[in-house]
Design a protein around this motif. Structure first.
Motif, mmCIF file in Angstrom:
data_model
loop_
_atom_site.group_PDB
_atom_site.id
_atom_site.type_symbol
_atom_site.label_atom_id
_atom_site.label_comp_id
_atom_site.label_asym_id
_atom_site.label_seq_id
_atom_site.Cartn_x
_atom_site.Cartn_y
_atom_site.Cartn_z
ATOM 1 N N VAL A 164 -13.385 23.979 -18.086
ATOM 2 C CA VAL A 164 -14.688 24.481 -18.531
ATOM 3 C C VAL A 164 -15.361 23.416 -19.386
ATOM 4 C CG1 VAL A 164 -13.794 26.834 -18.497
ATOM 5 C CG2 VAL A 164 -13.810 25.563 -20.655
ATOM 6 N N ARG A 165 -16.679 23.561 -19.494
ATOM 7 C CA ARG A 165 -17.474 22.671 -20.313
ATOM 8 C C ARG A 165 -18.207 23.502 -21.353
ATOM 9 N NH1 ARG A 165 -18.917 17.655 -18.672
ATOM 10 N NH2 ARG A 165 -18.719 18.227 -16.480
ATOM 11 N N GLY A 166 -18.141 23.104 -22.601
ATOM 12 C CA GLY A 166 -18.800 23.847 -23.654
ATOM 13 C C GLY A 166 -18.500 23.233 -25.009
ATOM 14 N N ALA A 167 -19.029 23.870 -26.048
ATOM 15 C CA ALA A 167 -18.852 23.361 -27.417
ATOM 16 C C ALA A 167 -17.516 23.814 -27.976
ATOM 17 C CB ALA A 167 -20.004 23.837 -28.295
ATOM 18 N N LEU A 168 -16.438 23.354 -27.368
ATOM 19 C CA LEU A 168 -15.089 23.723 -27.777
ATOM 20 C C LEU A 168 -14.464 22.603 -28.600
ATOM 21 C CD1 LEU A 168 -13.871 25.222 -24.392
ATOM 22 C CD2 LEU A 168 -14.584 26.498 -26.402
ATOM 23 N N SER A 169 -13.374 22.925 -29.265
ATOM 24 C CA SER A 169 -12.579 21.931 -29.983
ATOM 25 C C SER A 169 -11.120 22.340 -29.909
ATOM 26 C CB SER A 169 -13.034 21.824 -31.441
ATOM 27 O OG SER A 169 -12.710 22.995 -32.156
ATOM 28 N N ALA A 170 -10.243 21.377 -30.159
ATOM 29 C CA ALA A 170 -8.815 21.630 -30.041
ATOM 30 C C ALA A 170 -8.296 22.560 -31.132
ATOM 31 C CB ALA A 170 -8.050 20.301 -30.078
ATOM 32 N N GLU A 171 -9.067 22.803 -32.201
ATOM 33 C CA GLU A 171 -8.612 23.669 -33.293
ATOM 34 C C GLU A 171 -9.034 25.121 -33.110
ATOM 35 O OE1 GLU A 171 -10.423 20.881 -33.779
ATOM 36 O OE2 GLU A 171 -8.705 19.561 -34.219
ATOM 37 N N MET A 172 -9.863 25.412 -32.142
ATOM 38 C CA MET A 172 -10.353 26.777 -31.950
ATOM 39 C C MET A 172 -9.244 27.710 -31.481
ATOM 40 S SD MET A 172 -14.111 26.442 -30.224
ATOM 41 C CE MET A 172 -15.533 25.893 -31.158
ATOM 42 N N GLN A 173 -9.338 28.970 -31.896
ATOM 43 C CA GLN A 173 -8.450 30.023 -31.409
ATOM 44 C C GLN A 173 -9.232 30.838 -30.385
ATOM 45 O OE1 GLN A 173 -7.350 31.921 -35.191
ATOM 46 N NE2 GLN A 173 -5.263 31.100 -34.955
ATOM 47 N N ILE A 174 -8.852 30.693 -29.118
ATOM 48 C CA ILE A 174 -9.528 31.377 -28.022
ATOM 49 C C ILE A 174 -8.668 32.556 -27.583
ATOM 50 C CG2 ILE A 174 -10.496 31.138 -25.716
ATOM 51 C CD1 ILE A 174 -11.962 29.553 -27.864
ATOM 52 N N ILE A 175 -9.277 33.731 -27.527
ATOM 53 C CA ILE A 175 -8.552 34.932 -27.109
ATOM 54 C C ILE A 175 -8.170 34.782 -25.655
ATOM 55 C CG2 ILE A 175 -8.715 37.423 -26.838
ATOM 56 C CD1 ILE A 175 -10.619 37.449 -29.219
ATOM 57 N N ALA A 176 -6.876 35.000 -25.370
ATOM 58 C CA ALA A 176 -6.339 34.645 -24.064
ATOM 59 C C ALA A 176 -6.470 35.748 -23.022
ATOM 60 C CB ALA A 176 -4.878 34.238 -24.197
ATOM 61 N N ALA A 177 -6.613 37.003 -23.400
ATOM 62 C CA ALA A 177 -6.632 38.095 -22.429
ATOM 63 C C ALA A 177 -7.393 39.283 -23.021
ATOM 64 C CB ALA A 177 -5.215 38.501 -22.049
ATOM 65 N N GLY A 178 -7.765 40.180 -22.111
ATOM 66 C CA GLY A 178 -8.468 41.387 -22.547
ATOM 67 C C GLY A 178 -9.862 41.122 -23.054
ATOM 68 N N THR A 179 -10.474 40.051 -22.621
ATOM 69 C CA THR A 179 -11.793 39.690 -23.144
ATOM 70 C C THR A 179 -12.880 40.670 -22.705
ATOM 71 O OG1 THR A 179 -12.093 38.196 -21.247
ATOM 72 C CG2 THR A 179 -11.188 37.255 -23.270
ATOM 73 N N HIS A 180 -12.662 41.363 -21.586
ATOM 74 C CA HIS A 180 -13.695 42.286 -21.106
ATOM 75 C C HIS A 180 -13.832 43.517 -21.993
ATOM 76 C CE1 HIS A 180 -9.888 43.749 -19.511
ATOM 77 N NE2 HIS A 180 -10.466 44.938 -19.307
ATOM 78 N N LEU A 181 -12.898 43.729 -22.922
ATOM 79 C CA LEU A 181 -12.945 44.884 -23.820
ATOM 80 C C LEU A 181 -13.532 44.538 -25.190
ATOM 81 C CD1 LEU A 181 -9.405 46.347 -23.074
ATOM 82 C CD2 LEU A 181 -11.592 47.052 -22.079
ATOM 83 N N LEU A 182 -13.860 43.274 -25.421
ATOM 84 C CA LEU A 182 -14.297 42.848 -26.740
ATOM 85 C C LEU A 182 -15.793 43.008 -26.921
ATOM 86 C CD1 LEU A 182 -12.183 39.569 -27.018
ATOM 87 C CD2 LEU A 182 -11.682 41.777 -28.084
ATOM 88 N N THR A 183 -16.202 43.164 -28.150
ATOM 89 C CA THR A 183 -17.616 43.183 -28.530
ATOM 90 C C THR A 183 -17.812 42.206 -29.669
ATOM 91 O OG1 THR A 183 -17.253 44.998 -30.084
ATOM 92 C CG2 THR A 183 -17.926 45.581 -27.836
ATOM 93 N N ARG A 184 -19.062 41.770 -29.850
ATOM 94 C CA ARG A 184 -19.371 40.776 -30.868
ATOM 95 C C ARG A 184 -18.984 41.279 -32.260
ATOM 96 N NH1 ARG A 184 -22.948 36.425 -31.450
ATOM 97 N NH2 ARG A 184 -23.686 36.707 -29.305
#
Length: 361
Positions: A332-352
Motif C-alpha cells: 500500500v501507499r500512504g502516510a505510514l511509518s514503521a512506528e505506527m500501530q495498525i489494527i490487524a483484523a476486524g477493521t469493518h467493525l471500527l468507528t472513528r
C-alpha cells in the motif's frame, strides 16, 4: 394499600435505572480489544530504461573548400590527437591559386612603390611651384589606390593560404572517430560532412524518455539515476539536459545524463539506467488490515481504502491506496511509518475515535 404504592414506585425506579442511555454509556466505556501490526517498508520501486553511451560533444567534420579526396588517414573508431590529419584533398588547384595570389601581391607592391616615388617627385615640384595643385592631388590619389590594392591582394593571399591549409582536414581536439562518410577519390563540396567526431571528454548517457512515463512518474524521478555496468557495479548519473519538445521521429524526449565518473565502455554501447520512484514508499500490511469501506465521517467524500491506527488508545482511520496484492499481504501507499500501530483484523467493525485496547503480541 400503602405497601402497593411503594412497590410500584420501586419498580419504576429500577426500570429507569436500566434505561438505554445508561446501557449505551456503559458499553462505550468498554474498550474494544484489538491486535496490531507494524507497517513494513517494501523495496523501493525502480524504473529501468535503456540508455546509450555518448560523448558530451559529437560533431560532423567537413572541408571548408571543395575538392577531391586523395587520402584517408584514419579508420573508424580510431583515437586521434589534436591536429592529427584525417583526410587530404588534391592540393594542386589550391597551390596554383596561392601562387597566383602571391604574384598579384608582388605586382601590387611594385605599383605602390612606383606611386610613392611619383608622389615624392610631384611634391618636390609643387614645393618649387613648378606643377599645379591638381597634379599633386592626382599623384596622392594614385598612391592611395595603389596602397589599397596592396591591402586587397594581401587579404586574398591570406585566404589562399588558408584554403591550402584547409585542404587537409585535421582533428579539432583529442577524440574518437565515430563514423567515416567519405572515401578516397570522392569529390566533396564545401561543408559536406565527411566524418563524425567525438571529443575526448566526460561520457554521458542518452536516454529517450516516453512523455507518458515522464508525466506519470513526475520529472523529479528522472533527475538522477544509477547506471548498471556488466560487472555489477553502478555509476551515479545526474540529468544535465532535457529536450524541450518531443522528437518528430521517435515521439520521445531526449535526456542527457552526466556521470560521476567516465565509463570504460565503447561509445554507442547500450546500458541500463535505474530511476528510484520519488513517491511515498510502499508498505507491506496483511490483507485483513485493509478496510474497504469509508468511516461514517468520511462517507460523503472518501474515495480510497483505509487502515486503522491506534492513537492514544483510540482507533483512527488513515487513507491508503493498494498498489499490489501478494498472497496474504498487500503493498500500500500512504502516510505510514514503521512506528505506527495498525489494527490487524476486524477493521469493518471500527468507528472513528472508538476506544480500543491493544492485546499483547
Amino acid at each position: 394499600m400503602v405497601w402497593r404504592i411503594a412497590l410500584v414506585l420501586s419498580f419504576v425506579v429500577s426500570v429507569l435505572g436500566c434505561s438505554p442511555q445508561t446501557k449505551s454509556t456503559n458499553s462505550q466505556a468498554v474498550a474494544q480489544p484489538v491486535r496490531v501490526v507494524m507497517p513494513v517498508v517494501s523495496q523501493t520501486q525502480q524504473l529501468t530504461l535503456s540508455g546509450i553511451v555518448r560523448a558530451r560533444t559529437e560533431v560532423e567534420l567537413a572541408f571548408e573548400v571543395p575538392g577531391r579526396i586523395t587520402q584517408r588517414e584514419v579508420q573508424a573508431g580510431a583515437l586521434v590527437s589534436e591536429g592529427q590529419a584525417l583526410y587530404r584533398l588534391d592540393l594542386r588547384d589550391l597551390q596554383q591559386r596561392l601562387t597566383a595570389q602571391q604574384a598579384n601581391l608582388a605586382a601590387a607592391e611594385a605599383a605602390l612603390a612606383t606611386a610613392e616615388q611619383e608622389l615624392q617627385r610631384v611634391q618636390q615640384l609643387r614645393a618649387d611651384s613648378l606643377v599645379s595643385e591638381s597634379l599633386l592631388d592626382q599623384a596622392q590619389l594614385q598612391q592611395q589606390q595603389a596602397a589599397r590594392q596592396v591591402d586587397a591582394n594581401r587579404a586574398q593571399l591570406q585566404l589562399a593560404e588558408k584554403a591550402l591549409a584547409d585542404g587537409v582536414l585535421r582533428a579539432p581536439a583529442a577524440g574518437t572517430v565515430l563514423e567515416l562518410r567519405a572515401e578516397q577519390n570522392q569529390v566533396v563540396a564545401s561543408g559536406q560532412p565527411v566524418l563524425l567526431f567525438a571529443y575526448a571528454e566526460q561520457t554521458e548517457i542518452e536516454v529517450l524518455l516516453p512523455p507518458l512515463t515522464l508525466q506519470q512518474q513526475g520529472q523529479a524521478v528522472f533527475q538522477q539515476g544509477q547506471v548498471m555496468l556488466a560487472d555489477g557495479s553502478r555509476v551515479g548519473a545526474r540529468l544535465r539536459e532535457l529536450d524541450g519538445a518531443v522528437s518528430a521521429s521517435a515521439r520521445t524526449l531526449r535526456a542527457r545524463y552526466a556521470l560521476d565518473q567516465n565509463l570504460s565502455m565503447p561509445l554507442r554501447s547500450v546500458v541500463k539506467i535505474e530511476f528510484a520512484d520519488a513517491a511515498e514508499a510502499l508498505w507491506q500490511l496483511p490483507l485483513s488490515a485493509i478496510d474497504g469501506r469509508c468511516s461514517e465521517q468520511q462517507a460523503q467524500a472518501c474515495e480510497q481504502m483505509q487502515v486503522w491506527q491506534v492513537v492514544d488508545n483510540r482507533a483512527e482511520p488513515l487513507a491508503i491506496s493498494v498498489e499490489q496484492i501478494t498472497g496474504e499481504y498487500a503493498l500500500v501507499r500512504g502516510a505510514l511509518s514503521a512506528e505506527m500501530q495498525i489494527i490487524a483484523a476486524g477493521t469493518h467493525l471500527l468507528t472513528r475515535s472508538q476506544a480500543v485496547r491493544v492485546l499483547p503480541q
